[in-house]
Scaffold this active site. Structure first.
Site: not given
Ligand SMILES: *Cc1c(COP(=O)(O)O)cnc(C)c1O
Length: 431
Positions: A107
């Protein structure tokens, strides 16, 4: 480029307005009114492109002139200034490691891109002082906190479910101070997300604060996630397009991947890798979408019972169920299967998967059982060190702590407890 609301009860807006407001006034998510095509030159030159130039080429049509190229290139360069290696793990399976950024999860890219866009608009006096309100199931909070730390004109309020994020995740979102406040909610991630959505609809709050979201509902966070898939395509060694397994919670990442594919990036079918929270997997089997309250699992950032971004995927496929099924399959991976996968890959391949990547690995293995010639990659979305409670007992040794984690240890957690009630959130925001 204009963005329309998926509820179609609000006017279309440009990138700047979509990024500043997050959600359309009718409560819908914004969606681009056309899908740019990657040209033949771009695809031919892709393997050799510099990451920042690649990011600029992909993002430029979406930003649609609201940020000039020079400033946009600097924003892109800062958003992707760490490596994204595609690492072979086992026969026909590679891991695209997305955890080399400052908060050790994928993210970071979206959060860094979005914060710098808002910073650009604020610095030009194009934006009022903004309060970024964000719900996190684990990794969003840290990435947003780190991405926005010290950005003038922006206050960040993070809601996270008490006791449901890992210790490293909690330190990442509660120890920065400055313009970052963490609210520790007695409830689930879905409760946090519902509180945030209600805040955006509240007229009394709108009169007092300019609220925006930094969840993947915001196009400035959602769209740059296409870049991971471009970085993977740059490194993919085979001629046949790879199968792509995406550990999914709110379905922003997977939706961005399908968007890049729709633009012409050479990618094979996608797999939505889910934990026990699997309304999308059940939808793909039955055609009936039935959200359910989230349950806690080892892959906590995917504990989402009603994923916000799924509507974007439906829109991308024009609500054509057959077309969607041709591009996307799904697998549900239980906690015991997740743990068994971590252990197996560690013993056989010497590679440590975090619980989210393990869900995606298991899903890809199952796919290969039915398609023996399919090679592909999974998105390794978080560094294993974020999940020591699950992983260390399995492998019987401590996970090496990267410097980004060492810096956090011993810092004091600062959070404000909050019941999962809108009145309490409103009182805090109107204080
Ligand atoms: C946020 C997250 C996800 C899921 O991603 P989305 O875009 O919400 O489907 C998967 N793995 C990790 C480690 C995350 O932080």
């Amino acid at each position: 480029m204009q963005y329309y609301s998926l509820r179609r009860q609000a006017p279309a807006v440009d990138f700047r307005t979509a990024a500043l407001t997050g959600q359309a006034p009718d409560g819908g998510l914004y969606f681009p009114d056309n899908i740019p095509r990657f040209g033949p030159d771009f695809l031919r030159d892709l393997p050799g492109l510099d990451r920042a130039d690649l990011a600029l080429a992909v993002m430029r049509p979406y930003v649609g002139g609201t940020i000039p190229d020079g400033a946009l290139r600097a924003i892109c360069a800062a958003a992707v200034d760490f490596p994204f290696p595609l690492v072979p793990v086992s026969a026909g399976i590679a891991a695209l490691e997305l955890f080399h950024g400052p908060t050790l999860a994928f993210k970071d890219v979206g959060a860094r891109f979005m914060s710098r866009c808002l910073g650009y608009f604020a610095a030009r006096g194009d934006a009022p002082p903004v309060t970024v309100l964000v719900a996190t199931s684990g990794d969003t909070g840290g990435a947003v906190a780190s991405g926005f730390l010290g950005v003038p004109g922006v206050e960040v309020v993070i809601l996270y479910p008490r006791g449901k994020v890992s210790p490293v995740q909690e330190l990442q979102l509660t120890t920065l101070g400055q313009n970052i406040t963490a609210l520790e909610v007695s409830g689930t991630f879905d409760d946090c997300q519902a509180l945030v959505k209600q805040a955006f609809r509240d007229p009394a709050l709108a009169a007092r604060r300019f609220l925006t979201s930094a969840n993947s509902i915001n196009v400035a966070r959602w769209l740059p996630q296409q870049l991971y898939y471009c970085f993977a395509a740059q490194q993919w060694p085979a001629a046949a397009p790879p199968v792509v397994s995406v550990p999914s919670g709110n379905f922003g990442n997977l939706g961005a991947g399908l968007l890049a594919r729709a633009s012409g990036l050479p990618l094979g079918p996608f797999i939505a890798a889910c934990n026990a929270n699997d309304p999308v997997a059940r939808y793909l089997q039955s055609g009936a979408y039935a959200p359910r309250p989230a349950v806690a699992t080892h892959s906590n950032a995917m504990d989402v019972g009603d994923p916000s971004n799924f509507v974007r995927i439906l829109e991308l496929f024009g609500h054509d169920f057959d077309a969607l099924q041709a591009a996307l399959s799904a697998a549900t991976v239980s906690d015991p299967d997740t743990v068994a996968t971590v252990l197996q890959v560690w013993m056989e391949n010497g590679y440590l998967l975090d619980p989210h990547a393990a869900v995606a690995y298991a899903a890809l293995l199952r796919y290969q059982a039915g398609h023996p010639d399919a090679a592909g990659f999974l998105l390794a979305t978080a560094h294993p060190v974020k999940f020591p409670d699950v992983l260390e007992p399995l492998i019987g040794q401590p996970i090496e702590r990267p410097e980004a984690v060492q810096r956090l240890q011993g810092r004091a957690k600062q959070s404000i407890p909050l019941p999962a009630e809108f009145a309490a959130l409103k009182e805090f925001l109107l204080r």
